[in-house]
Design a protein around this motif. Structure first.
Motif, PDB file in Angstrom:
ATOM      1  N   LYS A 264     -25.596  15.355  22.221  1.00  0.00           N
ATOM      2  CA  LYS A 264     -26.464  14.694  23.190  1.00  0.00           C
ATOM      3  C   LYS A 264     -27.770  15.476  23.302  1.00  0.00           C
ATOM      4  N   PHE A 265     -28.808  14.797  23.776  1.00  0.00           N
ATOM      5  CA  PHE A 265     -30.157  15.351  23.726  1.00  0.00           C
ATOM      6  C   PHE A 265     -30.754  15.443  25.119  1.00  0.00           C
ATOM      7  N   GLY A 266     -31.387  16.591  25.400  1.00  0.00           N
ATOM      8  CA  GLY A 266     -32.022  16.776  26.694  1.00  0.00           C
ATOM      9  C   GLY A 266     -33.456  17.250  26.582  1.00  0.00           C
TER      10      GLY A 266
ATOM     11  N   ALA B  57     -26.304  24.198  13.752  1.00  0.00           N
ATOM     12  CA  ALA B  57     -25.493  25.402  13.936  1.00  0.00           C
ATOM     13  C   ALA B  57     -24.385  25.175  14.959  1.00  0.00           C
ATOM     14  N   VAL B  58     -24.678  24.440  16.008  1.00  0.00           N
ATOM     15  CA  VAL B  58     -23.646  24.108  16.998  1.00  0.00           C
ATOM     16  C   VAL B  58     -22.505  23.349  16.327  1.00  0.00           C
TER      17      VAL B  58
ATOM     18  N   MET C 140     -22.096  21.675  29.270  1.00  0.00           N
ATOM     19  CA  MET C 140     -22.133  22.732  28.269  1.00  0.00           C
ATOM     20  C   MET C 140     -23.105  22.345  27.161  1.00  0.00           C
ATOM     21  N   GLY C 141     -23.780  23.341  26.602  1.00  0.00           N
ATOM     22  CA  GLY C 141     -24.706  23.049  25.524  1.00  0.00           C
ATOM     23  C   GLY C 141     -25.553  24.244  25.163  1.00  0.00           C
TER      24      GLY C 141
ATOM     25  N   LEU D 193     -18.709  24.432  17.659  1.00  0.00           N
ATOM     26  CA  LEU D 193     -18.848  24.586  19.106  1.00  0.00           C
ATOM     27  C   LEU D 193     -18.655  23.266  19.839  1.00  0.00           C
ATOM     28  N   THR D 194     -18.874  22.163  19.132  1.00  0.00           N
ATOM     29  CA  THR D 194     -18.678  20.856  19.758  1.00  0.00           C
ATOM     30  C   THR D 194     -17.230  20.662  20.179  1.00  0.00           C
ATOM     31  N   ALA D 195     -16.290  21.194  19.412  1.00  0.00           N
ATOM     32  CA  ALA D 195     -14.876  21.049  19.754  1.00  0.00           C
ATOM     33  C   ALA D 195     -14.528  21.786  21.042  1.00  0.00           C
TER      34      ALA D 195
END
Length: 433
Positions: free
Chosen positions: A107-109, A51-52, A28-29, A57-59
């Protein structure tokens, strides 16, 4: 001969990406492409990441911030061949950006293509897999979306595609850094058959288009199992049709990717976006937001934060729902019944209405529980409506205890999603038994 070679290749000792410990439930992301395309820079990504976090939204599980195409400079490093970021868009470099995203608890993509160029015309990774993977790892990358443009014709059979994509799989795993590997070859050569050992997810169709059901000649296929030109501009329900026969191929660590979510981008109605989110969840597709998360209306937020639907997607059982029946509707369109199992002897089922009018259908529990057998389907179940809130404001209001069948109203282009719990189990959980 090609089939024998592919079987041999799959049998060879190799790093099995599905066993890299990642994506045990669908990832998810948020991704830059659907809303911003090539118009990205450091501020775009950092504002979205913030904003996330600020929208909590992280929760709910949204954890990956993904930079898609067009982050690259005009050319690689002339002396080392290493990838280089566009200095005007990312003046502080990708490592600094990844560090800032990590500091937010995310996390970063990043993105590349298994070709000489990316789809946006930047340099690709074909022939540069090792140095690219090592560079990504040194930057702190946690996720790679790996596209299929400019592949020099190295496609056309599962073996050829397998070898090209496995080169990056091996390179990523050789870095020693856990990097989720998301293949994006548009369903070419049937990745659901060859990618399960080398990737955490694989795209099953051409690129999504922010539309409910419009036919587009650029998404020409009607059957992804016999598709030689998957294309793009694929309407949302076209992708659901493509996914239906493939879902048994997925499971923990290895997912069919129905492409990024369009919710909030404006091309569909509220009910259509509810269908979009629900069916991606039931199919156990990655849930990757593709809207501008810095500017969301209440409808968009209400859809993407439905924790009852997200729980279906993230259920540790890892079992995608199946299409149980299709009923044609007078005037066009159809009703579809989908059903799947969850942990703890619970189940999810949905009725999707693609017709241009509201519909009422009587759904037999024997159809919902076909896979569990007639004896099980003859029982009584507590039904919870996952798009209805209970008295406490939580998604998943109890509807009724049901046996035999249940009448369901579904608005045009809408969906009804229910969780079913055997009555004995639901009463035991409530302390009544």
């Amino acid at each position: 001969m090609a089939r024998s070679l592919l079987s041999l290749a799959l049998a060879l000792p190799a790093v099995r990406a599905m066993n890299n410990g990642l994506a045990r439930t669908p990832q998810m992301g948020w991704n830059t492409w659907n809303h911003f395309g090539c118009g990205i820079n450091e501020d775009t990504i950092l504002s979205a990441a913030q904003a996330v976090v600020s929208n909590n939204l992280t929760a709910l599980g949204y954890e990956y911030i993904l930079v898609d195409d067009c982050w690259q400079a005009d050319a690689r490093d002339a002396s080392t061949g290493a990838p280089v970021a566009d200095p005007s868009k990312f003046p502080n470099g990708i490592k600094d950006l990844a560090d800032k995203v990590h500091d937010m608890g995310l996390k970063f993509g990043i993105y590349s293509s298994a070709g000489t160029s990316t789809c946006g015309g930047r340099f690709g990774s074909l022939g540069f897999e090792e140095i690219d993977a090592q560079t990504y790892a040194s930057w702190g990358v946690d996720y790679l979306k790996y596209d299929n443009c400019y592949n020099e014709g190295r496609a056309g059979t599962p073996l050829i595609s397998y070898e090209r994509y496995n080169n990056m799989s091996r390179a990523l795993n050789a870095t020693g850094r856990p990097i989720l590997y998301s293949m994006c070859n548009w369903g070419e050569d049937g990745p659901w058959n060859f990618a399960v050992d080398i990737a955490n997810s694989w795209r099953i169709s051409g690129d999504i288009y922010d539309n409910y059901d419009r036919y587009d000649s650029r998404c020409p296929c009607t059957d992804m199992l016999d598709c030689k030109l998957s294309g793009f501009h694929c309407a949302m329900t076209r992708i659901i049709d493509f996914a239906a026969p493939l879902l048994q191929k997925a499971g923990p660590g290895k997912w069919n990717d129905l492409d990024m979510l369009e919710i909030g981008n404006g091309g569909m109605t509220f009910d259509e976006y509810v269908t979009h989110f629900s069916m991606w969840a039931l199919a156990k597709s990655p849930l990757i937001l593709g809207n501008d998360v810095t500017s969301m209306d209440t409808d968009t937020l209400s859809i993407i934060t439905n924790d009852a639907i997200i729980a279906v997607n993230q259920d540790p059982n890892g079992s995608p729902a199946s299409q149980m029946w299709i009923h044609a509707v007078d005037g066009g369109g159809q009703l579809e019944l989908w059903s799947g199992s969850l942990v703890n002897n619970q189940f999810v089922w949905a009725v999707m209405n693609t017709s241009p009018s509201n519909q009422t259908v009587n759904v037999s529990l024997l159809d919902i529980f076909t896979d569990q057998g007639a004896a099980f389907g003859s029982g009584t179940f507590t039904m919870y409506d996952l798009w209805q809130k209970d008295a406490d404001g939580a998604w998943g209001a109890k509807v009724a205890d049901v046996s035999g069948s249940m009448s369901v109203d579904v608005v045009t282009h809408g969906v009804r999603v229910f969780k079913a719990v055997p009555v004995s189990s639901s009463r035991r959980a409530a302390g009544e038994l």
